[in-house]
Design a protein around this motif. Structure first.
Motif, PDB file in Angstrom:
ATOM      1  N   LEU A   1       0.811  -1.223   0.000  1.00  0.00           N
ATOM      2  CA  LEU A   1       0.000   0.000   0.000  1.00  0.00           C
ATOM      3  C   LEU A   1       0.841   1.268   0.000  1.00  0.00           C
ATOM      4  O   LEU A   1       0.409   2.303  -0.510  1.00  0.00           O
ATOM      5  CB  LEU A   1      -0.932   0.007   1.217  1.00  0.00           C
ATOM      6  CG  LEU A   1      -1.943  -1.136   1.285  1.00  0.00           C
ATOM      7  CD1 LEU A   1      -2.739  -1.052   2.568  1.00  0.00           C
ATOM      8  CD2 LEU A   1      -2.865  -1.122   0.082  1.00  0.00           C
ATOM      9  N   ALA A   2       2.027   1.209   0.562  1.00  0.00           N
ATOM     10  CA  ALA A   2       2.863   2.410   0.661  1.00  0.00           C
ATOM     11  C   ALA A   2       3.833   2.549  -0.514  1.00  0.00           C
ATOM     12  O   ALA A   2       4.515   3.559  -0.621  1.00  0.00           O
ATOM     13  CB  ALA A   2       3.656   2.378   1.969  1.00  0.00           C
ATOM     14  N   GLY A   3       3.891   1.563  -1.380  1.00  0.00           N
ATOM     15  CA  GLY A   3       4.858   1.601  -2.479  1.00  0.00           C
ATOM     16  C   GLY A   3       4.188   1.575  -3.832  1.00  0.00           C
ATOM     17  O   GLY A   3       3.375   2.427  -4.169  1.00  0.00           O
ATOM     18  N   ASN A   4       4.481   0.539  -4.598  1.00  0.00           N
ATOM     19  CA  ASN A   4       3.981   0.380  -5.964  1.00  0.00           C
ATOM     20  C   ASN A   4       2.634  -0.345  -5.952  1.00  0.00           C
ATOM     21  O   ASN A   4       2.490  -1.431  -6.496  1.00  0.00           O
ATOM     22  CB  ASN A   4       5.030  -0.395  -6.782  1.00  0.00           C
ATOM     23  CG  ASN A   4       4.724  -0.380  -8.252  1.00  0.00           C
ATOM     24  OD1 ASN A   4       4.022   0.497  -8.735  1.00  0.00           O
ATOM     25  ND2 ASN A   4       5.242  -1.366  -8.960  1.00  0.00           N
ATOM     26  N   TRP A   5       1.615   0.275  -5.333  1.00  0.00           N
ATOM     27  CA  TRP A   5       0.320  -0.381  -5.133  1.00  0.00           C
ATOM     28  C   TRP A   5      -0.406  -0.586  -6.454  1.00  0.00           C
ATOM     29  O   TRP A   5      -0.516   0.319  -7.279  1.00  0.00           O
ATOM     30  CB  TRP A   5      -0.543   0.433  -4.183  1.00  0.00           C
ATOM     31  CG  TRP A   5      -1.822  -0.251  -3.828  1.00  0.00           C
ATOM     32  CD1 TRP A   5      -1.954  -1.489  -3.293  1.00  0.00           C
ATOM     33  CD2 TRP A   5      -3.134   0.260  -3.983  1.00  0.00           C
ATOM     34  NE1 TRP A   5      -3.283  -1.782  -3.092  1.00  0.00           N
ATOM     35  CE2 TRP A   5      -4.034  -0.724  -3.517  1.00  0.00           C
ATOM     36  CE3 TRP A   5      -3.659   1.446  -4.468  1.00  0.00           C
ATOM     37  CZ2 TRP A   5      -5.414  -0.557  -3.505  1.00  0.00           C
ATOM     38  CZ3 TRP A   5      -5.037   1.623  -4.459  1.00  0.00           C
ATOM     39  CH2 TRP A   5      -5.896   0.625  -3.988  1.00  0.00           C
ATOM     40  N   ASP A   6      -0.916  -1.811  -6.649  1.00  0.00           N
ATOM     41  CA  ASP A   6      -1.672  -2.169  -7.852  1.00  0.00           C
ATOM     42  C   ASP A   6      -3.081  -2.573  -7.413  1.00  0.00           C
ATOM     43  O   ASP A   6      -3.288  -3.686  -6.930  1.00  0.00           O
ATOM     44  CB  ASP A   6      -0.984  -3.328  -8.572  1.00  0.00           C
ATOM     45  CG  ASP A   6      -1.722  -3.766  -9.819  1.00  0.00           C
ATOM     46  OD1 ASP A   6      -2.768  -3.182 -10.158  1.00  0.00           O
ATOM     47  OD2 ASP A   6      -1.251  -4.728 -10.462  1.00  0.00           O
ATOM     48  N   PRO A   7      -4.084  -1.700  -7.563  1.00  0.00           N
ATOM     49  CA  PRO A   7      -5.431  -1.996  -7.068  1.00  0.00           C
ATOM     50  C   PRO A   7      -6.236  -2.954  -7.944  1.00  0.00           C
ATOM     51  O   PRO A   7      -7.342  -3.338  -7.576  1.00  0.00           O
ATOM     52  CB  PRO A   7      -6.093  -0.610  -7.037  1.00  0.00           C
ATOM     53  CG  PRO A   7      -5.422   0.137  -8.137  1.00  0.00           C
ATOM     54  CD  PRO A   7      -3.988  -0.353  -8.127  1.00  0.00           C
ATOM     55  N   SER A   8      -5.699  -3.374  -9.078  1.00  0.00           N
ATOM     56  CA  SER A   8      -6.484  -4.193 -10.018  1.00  0.00           C
ATOM     57  C   SER A   8      -6.933  -5.513  -9.399  1.00  0.00           C
ATOM     58  O   SER A   8      -7.958  -6.068  -9.798  1.00  0.00           O
ATOM     59  CB  SER A   8      -5.697  -4.447 -11.298  1.00  0.00           C
ATOM     60  OG  SER A   8      -4.530  -5.211 -11.030  1.00  0.00           O
ATOM     61  N   LEU A   9      -6.198  -6.004  -8.431  1.00  0.00           N
ATOM     62  CA  LEU A   9      -6.564  -7.272  -7.799  1.00  0.00           C
ATOM     63  C   LEU A   9      -7.877  -7.167  -7.017  1.00  0.00           C
ATOM     64  O   LEU A   9      -8.570  -8.163  -6.829  1.00  0.00           O
ATOM     65  CB  LEU A   9      -5.431  -7.736  -6.889  1.00  0.00           C
ATOM     66  CG  LEU A   9      -5.414  -9.191  -6.495  1.00  0.00           C
ATOM     67  CD1 LEU A   9      -5.460 -10.090  -7.715  1.00  0.00           C
ATOM     68  CD2 LEU A   9      -4.179  -9.488  -5.679  1.00  0.00           C
ATOM     69  N   MET A  10      -8.236  -5.952  -6.603  1.00  0.00           N
ATOM     70  CA  MET A  10      -9.518  -5.763  -5.914  1.00  0.00           C
ATOM     71  C   MET A  10     -10.681  -6.193  -6.798  1.00  0.00           C
ATOM     72  O   MET A  10     -11.647  -6.780  -6.329  1.00  0.00           O
ATOM     73  CB  MET A  10      -9.708  -4.295  -5.522  1.00  0.00           C
ATOM     74  CG  MET A  10      -9.234  -3.969  -4.145  1.00  0.00           C
ATOM     75  SD  MET A  10      -9.760  -2.346  -3.574  1.00  0.00           S
ATOM     76  CE  MET A  10      -9.226  -1.274  -4.872  1.00  0.00           C
ATOM     77  N   PHE A  11     -10.575  -5.896  -8.078  1.00  0.00           N
ATOM     78  CA  PHE A  11     -11.654  -6.242  -9.006  1.00  0.00           C
ATOM     79  C   PHE A  11     -11.709  -7.750  -9.235  1.00  0.00           C
ATOM     80  O   PHE A  11     -12.793  -8.319  -9.384  1.00  0.00           O
ATOM     81  CB  PHE A  11     -11.484  -5.471 -10.317  1.00  0.00           C
ATOM     82  CG  PHE A  11     -11.542  -3.991 -10.121  1.00  0.00           C
ATOM     83  CD1 PHE A  11     -12.735  -3.373  -9.806  1.00  0.00           C
ATOM     84  CD2 PHE A  11     -10.399  -3.224 -10.212  1.00  0.00           C
ATOM     85  CE1 PHE A  11     -12.796  -2.010  -9.598  1.00  0.00           C
ATOM     86  CE2 PHE A  11     -10.442  -1.862 -10.010  1.00  0.00           C
ATOM     87  CZ  PHE A  11     -11.648  -1.250  -9.696  1.00  0.00           C
ATOM     88  N   VAL A  12     -10.552  -8.389  -9.255  1.00  0.00           N
ATOM     89  CA  VAL A  12     -10.510  -9.849  -9.364  1.00  0.00           C
ATOM     90  C   VAL A  12     -11.187 -10.464  -8.144  1.00  0.00           C
ATOM     91  O   VAL A  12     -12.010 -11.373  -8.260  1.00  0.00           O
ATOM     92  CB  VAL A  12      -9.052 -10.353  -9.497  1.00  0.00           C
ATOM     93  CG1 VAL A  12      -8.984 -11.861  -9.440  1.00  0.00           C
ATOM     94  CG2 VAL A  12      -8.426  -9.825 -10.775  1.00  0.00           C
ATOM     95  N   MET A  13     -10.853  -9.955  -6.961  1.00  0.00           N
ATOM     96  CA  MET A  13     -11.444 -10.480  -5.725  1.00  0.00           C
ATOM     97  C   MET A  13     -12.946 -10.219  -5.667  1.00  0.00           C
ATOM     98  O   MET A  13     -13.715 -11.083  -5.249  1.00  0.00           O
ATOM     99  CB  MET A  13     -10.748  -9.878  -4.512  1.00  0.00           C
ATOM    100  CG  MET A  13      -9.345 -10.375  -4.334  1.00  0.00           C
ATOM    101  SD  MET A  13      -8.656  -9.635  -2.856  1.00  0.00           S
ATOM    102  CE  MET A  13      -7.036 -10.356  -2.870  1.00  0.00           C
ATOM    103  N   LEU A  14     -13.368  -9.042  -6.094  1.00  0.00           N
ATOM    104  CA  LEU A  14     -14.800  -8.732  -6.116  1.00  0.00           C
ATOM    105  C   LEU A  14     -15.531  -9.689  -7.050  1.00  0.00           C
ATOM    106  O   LEU A  14     -16.602 -10.200  -6.706  1.00  0.00           O
ATOM    107  CB  LEU A  14     -15.017  -7.281  -6.545  1.00  0.00           C
ATOM    108  CG  LEU A  14     -16.465  -6.813  -6.591  1.00  0.00           C
ATOM    109  CD1 LEU A  14     -17.113  -6.902  -5.221  1.00  0.00           C
ATOM    110  CD2 LEU A  14     -16.536  -5.389  -7.120  1.00  0.00           C
ATOM    111  N   GLY A  15     -14.954  -9.933  -8.209  1.00  0.00           N
ATOM    112  CA  GLY A  15     -15.559 -10.887  -9.145  1.00  0.00           C
ATOM    113  C   GLY A  15     -15.636 -12.286  -8.541  1.00  0.00           C
ATOM    114  O   GLY A  15     -16.647 -12.983  -8.685  1.00  0.00           O
ATOM    115  N   ALA A  16     -14.575 -12.701  -7.841  1.00  0.00           N
ATOM    116  CA  ALA A  16     -14.568 -14.019  -7.207  1.00  0.00           C
ATOM    117  C   ALA A  16     -15.632 -14.108  -6.120  1.00  0.00           C
ATOM    118  O   ALA A  16     -16.306 -15.137  -5.972  1.00  0.00           O
ATOM    119  CB  ALA A  16     -13.188 -14.315  -6.631  1.00  0.00           C
TER     120      ALA A  16
END
Length: 143
Positions: A38-53
């Motif tokens: 979260l404090a560095g090179n954060w990639d939020p795209s995985l949130m959408f994968v988790m939401l879909g799952a």
């Protein structure tokens, strides 16, 4: 004939799951680690994968709640416990720590191993040793 159909259906479901993991980036440990950073090179795209799952899982639980036997035959075992127990919390913390350290969880690690990632082999061997250790020394959770 039905037995072969069940086997091939389950195999194809596994292949579809693996393809989904590859497309979503879940088999790439760096993508997972970037999501957790979260404090560095954060990639939020995985949130959408988790939401879909989660949405697919909710749909699956809804379908299963209407059935009396498993899709491929046999008894349907639905968990009945709804409490948050100490073993559940400890297991969740261990799982989360392993996920954060390695960037893998079990399914994506198997897919990554198939793609030739040595780090996945180390993770899977460690996971199997941990499972054997838990099975040997912590049998109280099997109620």
């Amino acid at each position: 004939m039905r037995r072969h159909f069940n086997f091939y259906s389950q195999y194809l479901i596994g292949v579809l799951f693996g393809i989904g993991l590859i497309i979503s980036g879940m088999s790439n440990p760096q993508k997972i680690l970037n999501f957790l950073d979260l404090a560095g090179n954060w990639d939020p795209s995985l949130m959408f994968v988790m939401l879909g799952a989660i949405l697919v899982g909710l749909g699956g639980f809804y379908l299963v709640s209407k059935r009396t036997e498993a899709f491929f035959g046999g008894a349907l075992h639905i968990p009945t416990r709804r409490d948050i127990s100490k073993p559940l919390v400890i297991g969740s913390l261990i799982f989360g720590a392993g996920w954060g350290i390695a960037g893998f969880c079990p399914g994506p690690a198997i897919v990554a191993l198939g793609a030739g990632h040595l780090k996945a082999l180390v993770f899977i061997l460690s996971m199997l040793i941990g499972m054997a250790f838990c099975n040997r020394f912590f049998t109280g959770h099997k109620k």
